[in-house]
Scaffold this motif. Structure first.
Motif, mmCIF file in Angstrom:
data_model
loop_
_atom_site.group_PDB
_atom_site.id
_atom_site.type_symbol
_atom_site.label_atom_id
_atom_site.label_comp_id
_atom_site.label_asym_id
_atom_site.label_seq_id
_atom_site.Cartn_x
_atom_site.Cartn_y
_atom_site.Cartn_z
ATOM 1 N N GLU A 198 0.830 -1.214 0.000
ATOM 2 C CA GLU A 198 0.000 0.000 0.000
ATOM 3 C C GLU A 198 0.863 1.262 0.000
ATOM 4 N N VAL A 199 1.881 1.290 0.831
ATOM 5 C CA VAL A 199 2.741 2.474 0.934
ATOM 6 C C VAL A 199 3.537 2.657 -0.355
ATOM 7 N N ILE A 200 4.044 1.577 -0.913
ATOM 8 C CA ILE A 200 4.817 1.691 -2.162
ATOM 9 C C ILE A 200 3.924 2.194 -3.290
ATOM 10 N N ARG A 201 2.726 1.676 -3.396
ATOM 11 C CA ARG A 201 1.811 2.139 -4.447
ATOM 12 C C ARG A 201 1.479 3.627 -4.261
ATOM 13 N N SER A 202 1.323 4.040 -3.023
ATOM 14 C CA SER A 202 1.057 5.445 -2.737
ATOM 15 C C SER A 202 2.260 6.306 -3.127
ATOM 16 N N MET A 203 3.452 5.858 -2.770
ATOM 17 C CA MET A 203 4.664 6.595 -3.127
ATOM 18 C C MET A 203 4.806 6.681 -4.649
ATOM 19 N N TYR A 204 4.510 5.594 -5.326
ATOM 20 C CA TYR A 204 4.591 5.570 -6.786
ATOM 21 C C TYR A 204 3.630 6.594 -7.393
ATOM 22 N N SER A 205 2.411 6.647 -6.865
ATOM 23 C CA SER A 205 1.428 7.600 -7.394
ATOM 24 C C SER A 205 1.849 9.052 -7.142
ATOM 25 N N GLU A 206 2.708 9.257 -6.141
ATOM 26 C CA GLU A 206 3.233 10.593 -5.852
ATOM 27 C C GLU A 206 4.458 10.937 -6.703
ATOM 28 N N GLY A 207 4.924 9.980 -7.493
ATOM 29 C CA GLY A 207 6.045 10.244 -8.387
ATOM 30 C C GLY A 207 7.361 9.590 -8.014
ATOM 31 N N PHE A 208 7.407 8.848 -6.925
ATOM 32 C CA PHE A 208 8.649 8.167 -6.543
ATOM 33 C C PHE A 208 8.907 7.008 -7.506
ATOM 34 N N ARG A 209 10.148 6.923 -8.022
ATOM 35 C CA ARG A 209 10.514 5.842 -8.946
ATOM 36 C C ARG A 209 11.699 5.036 -8.438
ATOM 37 N N GLU A 210 12.429 5.580 -7.480
ATOM 38 C CA GLU A 210 13.532 4.868 -6.823
ATOM 39 C C GLU A 210 13.263 4.909 -5.331
ATOM 40 N N ILE A 211 13.178 3.728 -4.728
ATOM 41 C CA ILE A 211 12.857 3.675 -3.295
ATOM 42 C C ILE A 211 13.908 2.832 -2.579
ATOM 43 N N THR A 212 14.544 3.449 -1.599
ATOM 44 C CA THR A 212 15.457 2.719 -0.725
ATOM 45 C C THR A 212 14.623 2.114 0.392
ATOM 46 N N VAL A 213 14.701 0.789 0.516
ATOM 47 C CA VAL A 213 13.914 0.058 1.504
ATOM 48 C C VAL A 213 14.854 -0.378 2.626
ATOM 49 N N ILE A 214 14.541 0.068 3.837
ATOM 50 C CA ILE A 214 15.369 -0.246 5.002
ATOM 51 C C ILE A 214 14.568 -1.137 5.945
ATOM 52 N N PRO A 215 14.944 -2.425 6.052
ATOM 53 C CA PRO A 215 14.231 -3.316 6.958
ATOM 54 C C PRO A 215 14.548 -2.982 8.412
ATOM 55 N N TYR A 216 13.517 -2.756 9.195
ATOM 56 C CA TYR A 216 13.679 -2.490 10.621
ATOM 57 C C TYR A 216 13.574 -3.833 11.354
ATOM 58 N N PHE A 217 14.543 -4.692 11.057
ATOM 59 C CA PHE A 217 14.628 -6.040 11.618
ATOM 60 C C PHE A 217 16.046 -6.226 12.135
ATOM 61 N N LEU A 218 16.199 -7.054 13.160
ATOM 62 C CA LEU A 218 17.527 -7.264 13.723
ATOM 63 C C LEU A 218 18.362 -8.283 12.968
ATOM 64 N N SER A 219 17.752 -9.098 12.125
ATOM 65 C CA SER A 219 18.534 -10.089 11.396
ATOM 66 C C SER A 219 18.012 -10.248 9.982
ATOM 67 N N ASN A 220 18.811 -10.905 9.163
ATOM 68 C CA ASN A 220 18.427 -11.171 7.785
ATOM 69 C C ASN A 220 17.690 -12.508 7.700
ATOM 70 N N GLY A 221 16.605 -12.612 8.441
ATOM 71 C CA GLY A 221 15.778 -13.815 8.399
ATOM 72 C C GLY A 221 14.911 -13.832 7.155
ATOM 73 N N SER A 222 13.922 -14.706 7.146
ATOM 74 C CA SER A 222 13.107 -14.913 5.943
ATOM 75 C C SER A 222 12.327 -13.676 5.519
ATOM 76 N N HIS A 223 11.961 -12.823 6.460
ATOM 77 C CA HIS A 223 11.259 -11.599 6.052
ATOM 78 C C HIS A 223 12.167 -10.716 5.195
ATOM 79 N N VAL A 224 13.428 -10.597 5.591
ATOM 80 C CA VAL A 224 14.372 -9.726 4.885
ATOM 81 C C VAL A 224 14.918 -10.385 3.619
ATOM 82 N N THR A 225 15.139 -11.689 3.656
ATOM 83 C CA THR A 225 15.764 -12.358 2.511
ATOM 84 C C THR A 225 14.762 -12.930 1.509
ATOM 85 N N GLU A 226 13.516 -13.159 1.929
ATOM 86 C CA GLU A 226 12.535 -13.771 1.028
ATOM 87 C C GLU A 226 11.276 -12.933 0.844
ATOM 88 N N HIS A 227 10.587 -12.620 1.936
ATOM 89 C CA HIS A 227 9.266 -11.989 1.840
ATOM 90 C C HIS A 227 9.323 -10.574 1.260
#
Length: 118
Positions: free
Chosen positions: A49-78
């Motif tokens: 939802e947030v990415i689609r909203s950012m896209y509609s506002e004109g964002f085309r390059e998005i730096t995504v920063i995971p607020y997670f303590l490790s590179n588990g499945s959420h960070v590496t897969e999901h």
């Protein structure tokens, strides 16, 4: 246009979600950047939802920063899977996916501080 998106897990606990929103406000203030926040699951706003909203506002390059303590499945897969799907769906959109916070020197210092003050 470049954007910054911090992705948390999301929680059933309202207070946790409110603290995440507070974090985003602090990051905006401290960096002077238009930092956005999104949750992977369990709470709104959701990542897609947030990415689609950012896209509609004109964002085309998005730096995504995971607020997670490790590179588990959420960070590496999901998260990468969701980003790949959105890149396919939204024209000229690209992402830079950062790693987790696990070995960040400031996180290590925060744990050291907890150890030294206990």
């Amino acid at each position: 246009m470049r954007g910054i998106l911090v992705v948390g897990h999301g929680s059933k606990v309202l207070e946790v979600n409110e603290k995440f929103k507070e974090l985003i406000k602090i990051l905006r203030k401290n960096t002077g950047e238009d930092v956005r926040g999104a949750n992977l699951t369990l709470a709104d706003p959701r990542l897609e939802e947030v990415i689609r909203s950012m896209y509609s506002e004109g964002f085309r390059e998005i730096t995504v920063i995971p607020y997670f303590l490790s590179n588990g499945s959420h960070v590496t897969e999901h998260i990468p899977r969701i980003l790949k799907e959105l890149e396919s769906d939204l024209e000229n959109l690209s992402f830079l996916l950062e790693s987790s916070l696990l070995l960040n020197s400031l996180v290590i210092k925060a744990v050291e501080e907890k150890i030294n003050n206990s």
